[in-house]
Every structure is written in structure tokens, then in C-alpha cells.
Design an enzyme around this catalytic site. Structure first.
Site, PDB file in Angstrom:
ATOM      1  N   TYR A  17       0.315  43.660  61.024  1.00 41.25           N
ATOM      2  CA  TYR A  17       1.407  42.689  61.024  1.00 41.25           C
ATOM      3  C   TYR A  17       2.048  42.605  59.640  1.00 41.25           C
ATOM      4  CZ  TYR A  17       3.840  38.225  61.178  1.00 41.25           C
ATOM      5  OH  TYR A  17       4.788  37.249  61.072  1.00 41.25           O
ATOM      6  N   GLU A  39       6.363  31.284  66.798  1.00 39.20           N
ATOM      7  CA  GLU A  39       6.159  30.332  65.699  1.00 39.20           C
ATOM      8  C   GLU A  39       5.997  28.916  66.244  1.00 39.20           C
ATOM      9  OE1 GLU A  39       5.719  30.638  62.460  1.00 39.20           O
ATOM     10  OE2 GLU A  39       6.194  32.748  62.162  1.00 39.20           O
ATOM     11  N   TRP A  47      -2.017  31.595  62.578  1.00 46.81           N
ATOM     12  CA  TRP A  47      -1.156  32.684  63.027  1.00 46.81           C
ATOM     13  C   TRP A  47      -1.969  33.786  63.698  1.00 46.81           C
ATOM     14  CZ3 TRP A  47       3.235  33.270  64.907  1.00 46.81           C
ATOM     15  CH2 TRP A  47       3.858  34.517  64.993  1.00 46.81           C
TER      16      TRP A  47
END
Length: 133
Positions: A17, A39, A47
């Protein structure tokens, strides 16, 4: 990678990522809407939790096709609330459905990507961080 931030640690998912998405300018409206949606689901969570569930989210939300998502009904909401592969939060699910309609309106008017990028004159903000500390 010499310029990698320390936060991915040795987690392969985080590393991928970081190296391919994080901080990389995105101009595709649909991809930006997916990022914004994820988000929103991340709020209050880490996350990495969302990254691990991203494929399940894509499956659950029809590959983040806003035309389909905007038409979700109570039956679909209940189905999503029973999907153990995603974050099952009614408010976030309902917000995603509403946001799909808003996305479609913005996309039709000026393009969602243009709408977002206009606020920074269509250029990424580049900071000059000298050290990680």
C-alpha cells in the site's frame, strides 16, 4: 525502498500500500470515491483493518459502482449488515449509499476528480520533510 516511511514496518500489505498507493496522486473519479468510502469506514479503526477487508468491501459494494450503490435498498442494507467480511455499521453503510448519489451528481456536473483536485489547483501538495523524526 530507501524512501519508505517507517509506519509500514514489515507488514507486506502495508508495504505494498505504501509503495503503490499512499501519497500517489489519483485522478480517476471512481477510484477516488472508493478511497473516500473506505476512509469513512476506517473512522475509529486502524487502516490495516480496512486494507485487510478491501476485497470484501469491493465485493459487497459491487466494486464501488456508484450507480449500483446509489440504488441500494433496505434489503441490501440488511445483507451488508450481515456480511462478516466488511465493517458492519449501519450509519457508515447508509452514508455510503447517500454519498454514491452525491458522487453521481458531482460527476455529472464537473467530474468528481476535478471537484476534489480544484481545491489544490490540480497539483499534489509536496512537503519537504528532511527526516522521519
Amino acid at each position: 525502498m530507501d524512501n519508505r516511511c517507517p509506519w509500514p514496518g514489515d507488514n507486506e500489505l502495508y508495504i505494498k500500500y505504501h509503495d503503490t498507493e499512499w501519497g500517489v496522486p489519483e485522478y480517476d473519479s471512481k477510484k477516488l470515491w472508493e478511497q473516500l468510502t473506505l476512509e469513512g469506514f476506517q473512522a475509529g479503526l486502524s487502516w490495516i483493518t480496512i486494507l485487510k477487508k478491501r476485497n470484501a468491501f469491493r465485493n459487497a459494494f459491487d466494486n464501488f459502482d456508484p450507480k449500483i450503490v446509489a440504488e441500494y435498498d433496505e434489503i441490501k442494507i440488511l445483507s451488508l449488515l450481515n456480511d462478516t467480511g466488511i465493517v458492519r455499521h449501519r450509519g457508515k453503510i447508509e452514508a455510503t449509499i447517500k454519498n454514491a448519489s452525491i458522487f453521481l451528481d458531482i460527476e455529472k456536473q464537473k467530474g468528481f476528480s476535478n471537484f476534489l483536485w480544484q481545491y489544490i489547483n490540480y497539483k499534489p501538495i509536496q512537503t519537504k520533510i528532511k527526516t522521519q523524526s
